[in-house]
Design a protein around this motif. Structure first.
Motif, PDB file in Angstrom:
ATOM      1  N   GLN A   1       0.814  -1.213   0.000  1.00 53.42           N
ATOM      2  CA  GLN A   1       0.000   0.000   0.000  1.00 53.42           C
ATOM      3  C   GLN A   1       0.851   1.270   0.000  1.00 53.42           C
ATOM      4  OE1 GLN A   1      -3.437   0.019  -0.277  1.00 53.42           O
ATOM      5  NE2 GLN A   1      -3.067  -2.138  -0.665  1.00 53.42           N
ATOM      6  N   TRP A   2       1.759   1.404   0.989  1.00 56.48           N
ATOM      7  CA  TRP A   2       2.625   2.574   1.041  1.00 56.48           C
ATOM      8  C   TRP A   2       3.912   2.222   1.777  1.00 56.48           C
ATOM      9  CZ3 TRP A   2      -1.929   2.844   4.141  1.00 56.48           C
ATOM     10  CH2 TRP A   2      -1.713   2.811   5.503  1.00 56.48           C
ATOM     11  N   SER A   3       4.924   3.035   1.532  1.00 53.91           N
ATOM     12  CA  SER A   3       6.229   2.874   2.182  1.00 53.91           C
ATOM     13  C   SER A   3       6.262   3.693   3.466  1.00 53.91           C
ATOM     14  CB  SER A   3       7.341   3.356   1.255  1.00 53.91           C
ATOM     15  OG  SER A   3       7.356   2.608   0.073  1.00 53.91           O
ATOM     16  N   ALA A   4       7.239   3.427   4.298  1.00 54.58           N
ATOM     17  CA  ALA A   4       7.444   4.250   5.487  1.00 54.58           C
ATOM     18  C   ALA A   4       7.802   5.666   5.034  1.00 54.58           C
ATOM     19  CB  ALA A   4       8.555   3.662   6.345  1.00 54.58           C
ATOM     20  N   GLU A   5       7.420   6.648   5.829  1.00 55.55           N
ATOM     21  CA  GLU A   5       7.731   8.030   5.466  1.00 55.55           C
ATOM     22  C   GLU A   5       7.961   8.876   6.700  1.00 55.55           C
ATOM     23  OE1 GLU A   5       4.716  10.410   3.507  1.00 55.55           O
ATOM     24  OE2 GLU A   5       3.199   9.830   4.961  1.00 55.55           O
ATOM     25  N   ARG A   6       8.681   9.970   6.475  1.00 58.12           N
ATOM     26  CA  ARG A   6       8.808  11.033   7.468  1.00 58.12           C
ATOM     27  C   ARG A   6       8.237  12.288   6.812  1.00 58.12           C
ATOM     28  NH1 ARG A   6      14.672  12.552   9.139  1.00 58.12           N
ATOM     29  NH2 ARG A   6      14.622  10.367   9.738  1.00 58.12           N
ATOM     30  N   VAL A   7       7.323  12.945   7.495  1.00 58.27           N
ATOM     31  CA  VAL A   7       6.763  14.202   7.011  1.00 58.27           C
ATOM     32  C   VAL A   7       7.270  15.293   7.936  1.00 58.27           C
ATOM     33  CG1 VAL A   7       4.647  15.531   6.644  1.00 58.27           C
ATOM     34  CG2 VAL A   7       4.748  13.112   5.986  1.00 58.27           C
ATOM     35  N   VAL A   8       7.841  16.339   7.339  1.00 56.40           N
ATOM     36  CA  VAL A   8       8.415  17.442   8.099  1.00 56.40           C
ATOM     37  C   VAL A   8       7.660  18.727   7.768  1.00 56.40           C
ATOM     38  CG1 VAL A   8      10.478  18.866   8.428  1.00 56.40           C
ATOM     39  CG2 VAL A   8      10.702  16.378   8.169  1.00 56.40           C
ATOM     40  N   PHE A   9       7.243  19.422   8.824  1.00 59.01           N
ATOM     41  CA  PHE A   9       6.653  20.752   8.686  1.00 59.01           C
ATOM     42  C   PHE A   9       7.446  21.672   9.595  1.00 59.01           C
ATOM     43  CE2 PHE A   9       3.567  24.023  10.084  1.00 59.01           C
ATOM     44  CZ  PHE A   9       3.388  24.638   8.856  1.00 59.01           C
ATOM     45  N   THR A  10       8.090  22.679   9.030  1.00 58.23           N
ATOM     46  CA  THR A  10       8.972  23.556   9.794  1.00 58.23           C
ATOM     47  C   THR A  10       8.243  24.682  10.521  1.00 58.23           C
ATOM     48  OG1 THR A  10       9.372  24.983   7.887  1.00 58.23           O
ATOM     49  CG2 THR A  10      10.888  23.104   8.215  1.00 58.23           C
ATOM     50  N   GLY A  11       6.938  24.776  10.322  1.00 54.92           N
ATOM     51  CA  GLY A  11       6.165  25.852  10.908  1.00 54.92           C
ATOM     52  C   GLY A  11       5.727  26.853   9.859  1.00 54.92           C
ATOM     53  N   ALA A  12       6.234  26.702   8.645  1.00 53.21           N
ATOM     54  CA  ALA A  12       5.860  27.572   7.521  1.00 53.21           C
ATOM     55  C   ALA A  12       5.913  26.754   6.236  1.00 53.21           C
ATOM     56  CB  ALA A  12       6.815  28.754   7.425  1.00 53.21           C
ATOM     57  N   GLY A  13       5.215  27.227   5.228  1.00 48.21           N
ATOM     58  CA  GLY A  13       5.207  26.513   3.954  1.00 48.21           C
ATOM     59  C   GLY A  13       4.302  25.293   4.023  1.00 48.21           C
ATOM     60  N   GLU A  14       4.676  24.270   3.288  1.00 48.30           N
ATOM     61  CA  GLU A  14       3.904  23.031   3.220  1.00 48.30           C
ATOM     62  C   GLU A  14       4.689  21.887   3.860  1.00 48.30           C
ATOM     63  OE1 GLU A  14       0.766  22.582   2.002  1.00 48.30           O
ATOM     64  OE2 GLU A  14       0.717  24.766   1.773  1.00 48.30           O
ATOM     65  N   PRO A  15       4.005  20.906   4.443  1.00 49.28           N
ATOM     66  CA  PRO A  15       4.701  19.711   4.924  1.00 49.28           C
ATOM     67  C   PRO A  15       5.377  18.991   3.746  1.00 49.28           C
ATOM     68  CG  PRO A  15       2.482  19.824   5.821  1.00 49.28           C
ATOM     69  CD  PRO A  15       2.577  20.882   4.761  1.00 49.28           C
ATOM     70  N   VAL A  16       6.555  18.423   3.998  1.00 51.87           N
ATOM     71  CA  VAL A  16       7.323  17.727   2.976  1.00 51.87           C
ATOM     72  C   VAL A  16       7.516  16.277   3.415  1.00 51.87           C
ATOM     73  CG1 VAL A  16       9.517  17.639   1.705  1.00 51.87           C
ATOM     74  CG2 VAL A  16       8.514  19.852   2.334  1.00 51.87           C
ATOM     75  N   SER A  17       7.266  15.349   2.493  1.00 52.06           N
ATOM     76  CA  SER A  17       7.398  13.916   2.769  1.00 52.06           C
ATOM     77  C   SER A  17       8.747  13.410   2.281  1.00 52.06           C
ATOM     78  CB  SER A  17       6.269  13.149   2.075  1.00 52.06           C
ATOM     79  OG  SER A  17       6.444  11.765   2.253  1.00 52.06           O
ATOM     80  N   TYR A  18       9.401  12.596   3.125  1.00 50.46           N
ATOM     81  CA  TYR A  18      10.672  11.976   2.784  1.00 50.46           C
ATOM     82  C   TYR A  18      10.527  10.465   2.946  1.00 50.46           C
ATOM     83  CZ  TYR A  18      12.514  16.670   3.394  1.00 50.46           C
ATOM     84  OH  TYR A  18      12.741  18.018   3.282  1.00 50.46           O
TER      85      TYR A  18
END
Length: 167
Positions: free
Chosen positions: A88-105
């Protein structure tokens, strides 16, 4: 029924006392704990001057949707890890720095960032690859309530989930 996996989230940033109470209510609604298989979160479980790390098993789609949306709306930084759900999906880390958009790694099950050939080719330089890893390793600041006090000692009246909470 949604697919469920283990997930964790680390939160931090500056909040008003009322925003902190709203955040606490969201954390409680998600049934999060400050350790794997721990007791449900309560405000006194947080260690002052450290980012707030929370954990849960059986998280629908590996996301804390309401909590993450609220944090993004209110500029509260977070980093979320969720495990793989085979086929279904791979493991991920989502980072939101407090501004902009969350980014998935993309990450592995131990939360180590991985990078594929296509991403390496797109980044094109070793410095760009290092910047990519640095962005994925964003250090979430500790939560601070109001004028710098770590957390209120007395609970405030909880605002409703649909209510706009001032920061």
């Amino acid at each position: 029924m949604a697919n469920r996996v283990s997930a964790s989230i680390t939160l931090g940033g500056t909040l008003s006392p009322y925003a902190y109470e709203a955040l606490t209510a969201l954390i409680t609604a998600e049934a999060l704990s400050t350790e794997w298989d721990g007791e449900p979160f309560e405000a006194d479980h947080h260690v002052p001057s450290t980012a707030l790390s929370l954990f849960a098993h059986e998280v629908a789609n590996g996301r804390f949707e309401a909590l993450e949306a609220w944090c993004a709306e209110h500029g509260i930084a977070f980093a979320r890890w969720s495990g793989v759900y085979p086929s279904q999906w791979s493991a991920e880390r989502v980072v939101f720095t407090g501004a902009g958009e969350p980014v998935s790694y993309p990450v592995d099950e131990d939360d180590y960032v991985v990078i594929g050939r296509a991403a390496l080719e797109r980044l094109a330089s070793f410095d760009a690859v290092l910047a990519y890893f640095d962005a994925a390793d964003f250090v979430v600041p500790p939560p601070v309530v109001g004028d710098g006090a770590p957390f209120p000692q007395e609970p405030l009246a909880r605002p409703g989930f649909d209510e706009t909470v001032p920061l």
